[in-house]
Design a protein around this motif. Structure first.
Motif, mmCIF file in Angstrom:
data_model
loop_
_atom_site.group_PDB
_atom_site.id
_atom_site.type_symbol
_atom_site.label_atom_id
_atom_site.label_comp_id
_atom_site.label_asym_id
_atom_site.label_seq_id
_atom_site.Cartn_x
_atom_site.Cartn_y
_atom_site.Cartn_z
ATOM 1 N N UNK A 1 0.845 -1.168 0.000
ATOM 2 C CA UNK A 1 0.000 0.000 0.000
ATOM 3 C C UNK A 1 0.896 1.240 0.000
ATOM 4 N N UNK A 2 0.601 2.173 -0.895
ATOM 5 C CA UNK A 2 1.426 3.380 -0.942
ATOM 6 C C UNK A 2 1.040 4.327 0.207
ATOM 7 N N UNK A 3 1.829 5.361 0.405
ATOM 8 C CA UNK A 3 1.654 6.261 1.548
ATOM 9 C C UNK A 3 0.304 6.976 1.517
ATOM 10 N N UNK A 4 -0.130 7.405 0.340
ATOM 11 C CA UNK A 4 -1.412 8.114 0.239
ATOM 12 C C UNK A 4 -2.580 7.202 0.602
ATOM 13 N N UNK A 5 -2.542 5.970 0.129
ATOM 14 C CA UNK A 5 -3.609 5.016 0.441
ATOM 15 C C UNK A 5 -3.598 4.675 1.928
ATOM 16 N N UNK A 6 -2.404 4.552 2.499
ATOM 17 C CA UNK A 6 -2.300 4.259 3.930
ATOM 18 C C UNK A 6 -2.876 5.401 4.751
ATOM 19 N N UNK A 7 -2.535 6.624 4.382
ATOM 20 C CA UNK A 7 -3.048 7.804 5.096
ATOM 21 C C UNK A 7 -4.570 7.875 4.992
ATOM 22 N N UNK A 8 -5.121 7.570 3.814
ATOM 23 C CA UNK A 8 -6.565 7.573 3.627
ATOM 24 C C UNK A 8 -7.229 6.521 4.520
ATOM 25 N N UNK A 9 -6.645 5.348 4.585
ATOM 26 C CA UNK A 9 -7.188 4.275 5.420
ATOM 27 C C UNK A 9 -7.174 4.659 6.893
ATOM 28 N N UNK A 10 -6.080 5.233 7.346
ATOM 29 C CA UNK A 10 -5.972 5.672 8.739
ATOM 30 C C UNK A 10 -7.008 6.750 9.041
ATOM 31 N N UNK A 11 -7.164 7.690 8.131
ATOM 32 C CA UNK A 11 -8.138 8.769 8.323
ATOM 33 C C UNK A 11 -9.564 8.246 8.383
ATOM 34 N N UNK A 12 -9.900 7.320 7.513
ATOM 35 C CA UNK A 12 -11.245 6.748 7.516
ATOM 36 C C UNK A 12 -11.502 5.977 8.801
ATOM 37 N N UNK A 13 -10.524 5.243 9.254
ATOM 38 C CA UNK A 13 -10.652 4.497 10.503
ATOM 39 C C UNK A 13 -10.852 5.446 11.686
ATOM 40 N N UNK A 14 -10.114 6.542 11.694
ATOM 41 C CA UNK A 14 -10.231 7.519 12.784
ATOM 42 C C UNK A 14 -11.620 8.153 12.778
ATOM 43 N N UNK A 15 -12.121 8.523 11.611
ATOM 44 C CA UNK A 15 -13.457 9.121 11.525
ATOM 45 C C UNK A 15 -14.533 8.136 11.969
ATOM 46 N N UNK A 16 -14.376 6.871 11.612
ATOM 47 C CA UNK A 16 -15.341 5.850 12.030
ATOM 48 C C UNK A 16 -15.339 5.710 13.550
ATOM 49 N N UNK A 17 -14.158 5.738 14.143
ATOM 50 C CA UNK A 17 -14.063 5.647 15.601
ATOM 51 C C UNK A 17 -14.722 6.834 16.286
ATOM 52 N N UNK A 18 -14.532 8.024 15.738
ATOM 53 C CA UNK A 18 -15.169 9.210 16.318
ATOM 54 C C UNK A 18 -16.682 9.146 16.162
ATOM 55 N N UNK A 19 -17.143 8.629 15.032
ATOM 56 C CA UNK A 19 -18.589 8.494 14.815
ATOM 57 C C UNK A 19 -19.199 7.537 15.840
ATOM 58 N N UNK A 20 -18.525 6.421 16.100
ATOM 59 C CA UNK A 20 -19.017 5.474 17.111
ATOM 60 C C UNK A 20 -19.043 6.120 18.491
ATOM 61 N N UNK A 21 -18.000 6.865 18.807
ATOM 62 C CA UNK A 21 -17.923 7.535 20.100
ATOM 63 C C UNK A 21 -19.038 8.575 20.232
ATOM 64 N N UNK A 22 -19.330 9.256 19.139
ATOM 65 C CA UNK A 22 -20.351 10.297 19.145
ATOM 66 C C UNK A 22 -21.738 9.789 19.496
ATOM 67 N N UNK A 23 -21.979 8.520 19.298
ATOM 68 C CA UNK A 23 -23.282 7.932 19.602
ATOM 69 C C UNK A 23 -23.463 7.730 21.103
ATOM 70 N N UNK A 24 -22.372 7.420 21.815
ATOM 71 C CA UNK A 24 -22.510 7.019 23.207
ATOM 72 C C UNK A 24 -21.850 7.949 24.230
ATOM 73 N N UNK A 25 -20.957 8.795 23.815
ATOM 74 C CA UNK A 25 -20.193 9.613 24.770
ATOM 75 C C UNK A 25 -20.773 11.018 24.890
#
Length: 91
Positions: free
Chosen positions: A1-25
């Motif tokens: 995986x190239x650096x841009x794709x890796x950064x995109x994957x990390x960013x999407x994962x982080x946003x998903x985690x914040x979305x889950x947190x936003x439901x309960x916290x």
């Protein structure tokens, strides 16, 4: 995986985690997680969530920050600071 794709994957994962947190916290927990995530994704030591309390407020309100913020810090709104300028010119 190239650096841009890796950064995109990390960013999407982080946003998903914040979305889950936003439901309960509470808002303070979501804001704290947001600043930590932003600092990590950008590779910086600190990040903050700033907003204008009312359209005529001359200073920004800092709602969350990853590091300790002195109590005497004032962040001017509009073109008085980089954060103020960015908020004033968002389209």
């Amino acid at each position: 995986m190239d650096a841009a794709a890796h950064r995109l994957t990390i960013g999407q994962s982080a946003r998903a985690g914040l979305a889950r947190l936003g439901v309960s916290a509470d808002l303070d927990a979501v804001l704290a997680a947001t600043t930590t995530t932003a600092a990590t994704l950008l590779g910086v030591r600190s990040a903050a969530v700033a907003r204008r309390g009312a359209p005529t407020d001359p200073v920004l309100r800092i709602d969350a920050v990853t590091r300790t913020l002195r109590t005497d810090v004032v962040v001017p709104a509009d073109d008085g600071s980089l954060s103020g300028h960015a908020l004033a010119h968002v389209s």
